[in-house]
Scaffold this active site. Structure first.
Site, mmCIF file in Angstrom:
data_model
loop_
_atom_site.group_PDB
_atom_site.id
_atom_site.type_symbol
_atom_site.label_atom_id
_atom_site.label_comp_id
_atom_site.label_asym_id
_atom_site.label_seq_id
_atom_site.Cartn_x
_atom_site.Cartn_y
_atom_site.Cartn_z
ATOM 1 N N GLU A 1 0.814 -1.219 0.000
ATOM 2 C CA GLU A 1 0.000 0.000 0.000
ATOM 3 C C GLU A 1 0.846 1.267 0.000
ATOM 4 O OE1 GLU A 1 -2.553 -3.315 1.199
ATOM 5 O OE2 GLU A 1 -0.576 -2.640 1.869
ATOM 6 N N HIS B 1 -10.424 -5.434 9.871
ATOM 7 C CA HIS B 1 -11.179 -5.128 8.651
ATOM 8 C C HIS B 1 -12.447 -4.338 8.940
ATOM 9 C CE1 HIS B 1 -9.280 -8.437 5.903
ATOM 10 N NE2 HIS B 1 -8.382 -7.745 6.571
#
Length: 307
Positions: free
Chosen positions: A43, A112
């Site tokens: 990322e 998450h």
């Protein structure tokens, strides 16, 4: 992407797989592998690549497969994305969109189930918007891509299945404008993203009990639309904030500060804020539900405010 050849998409599995929630389905076939670029699981690297691409004139849309993963790119988003226009003395603009699914889903686990709006709100130079309907999701996406500023677009994992008839003609939504969802007289309820639907569910019960709540989807998380919010506060004199963000340091805390600073004289009661609990989101479904604001809590809060 058809309108502007400078627009490109990058992220994990955004290409031939079509994205983890199929947001980019079919784009790789239509526009090719360079404009819809599958990236490694890195990322910080591909977010930095997107920022560099924006500096050179492209308009990248960077997807975080899950918004929680973008914590790994926090350095790029804060030190480069938000600040390069200033630190370069205006030599560079960063017309980048960073988007992805976030919020509490259904048993996705703590990592998450992140709500990163609280993390990113203090970064100077960045705009933040949260979509809540198919209409404003499309309008915000187009407006964000065309903006000269870096925009973080928050999507909720549980709202992808919503359906709505949207115009065939081209339109955009104002990135700095709240939406009046339901006009009312007794109390102003400020909310955004998935909580909009919990609030509207609660509003039906409140109406049956004789209350007339005004519901505003703030949509623009940074900056706040204080014009719309202020006019509502001046009318109802009571404010309830409902968010899925964490209570400590969340969007609600910033809203309380802004309303108190600008409209305190119009308030007839202390501002109330319903937020998620300051705990990692449990995996167990029942416990997960307990950490997030539910419609019954909203009804009880309005009843308390309007006593």
């Amino acid at each position: 992407m058809e309108r502007d050849p400078r627009v490109c998409v990058m992220g994990e599995d955004v290409g031939h797989y079509g994205g983890s929630y199929k947001v980019t389905k079919g784009l790789a076939t239509k526009f090719g592998d360079l404009r819809v670029l599958d990236t490694p699981i890195a990322e910080n690297s591909f977010t930095g690549m997107g920022i560099g691409a924006a500096m050179t004139g492209l308009r990248p849309v960077v997807e975080g497969m899950n918004m929680g993963f973008l914590l790994l790119a926090f350095n790029q988003i804060s030190n480069n994305c938000g600040m390069l226009h200033y630190t370069s003395g205006g030599q560079f603009t960063i017309p980048i969109v960073i988007r992805g699914p976030g919020g509490v889903g259904r048993q996705l686990g703590a990592e998450h189930s992140q709500r990163l709006e609280s993390y990113f709100q203090s970064i100077p130079g960045i705009q933040m918007v949260a979509c809540s309907t198919p209409y404003n999701a499309k309008g915000f996406m187009k407006a964000a891509i065309r903006s000269e500023n870096p925009v973080i677009l928050f999507e909720h994992v549980l709202l992808y299945n919503l359906k709505e008839r949207i115009p065939d003609e081209d339109y955009i939504c104002n990135l700095e404008e709240a939406e009046m969802v339901r006009p009312g007289e007794h109390v102003t309820i400020l909310t955004y993203s998935r909580m909009r639907y919990h609030v509207m569910q609660a509003a039906k019960t409140l109406v049956n009990k004789g209350y007339d709540p005004e519901v505003i989807d703030i949509r623009s998380l940074k900056p706040f639309d204080l014009y719309t919010i202020g006019n509502s506060v001046k009318k109802t004199h009571r404010v309830l904030i409902v968010e899925e963000c964490m209570r400590t340091g969340g969007i609600g805390a910033s809203l309380i500060a802004a309303i108190t600073e600008n409209f305190n004289d119009y308030l007839d009661a202390p501002i109330m804020c319903l937020s998620s609990q300051d705990v990692p989101t449990p995996y167990a479904g029942t416990l997960e539900e307990w950490t997030v604001v539910q419609p019954a809590q909203i009804v009880a809060a309005v009843e308390q405010l309007c006593q």
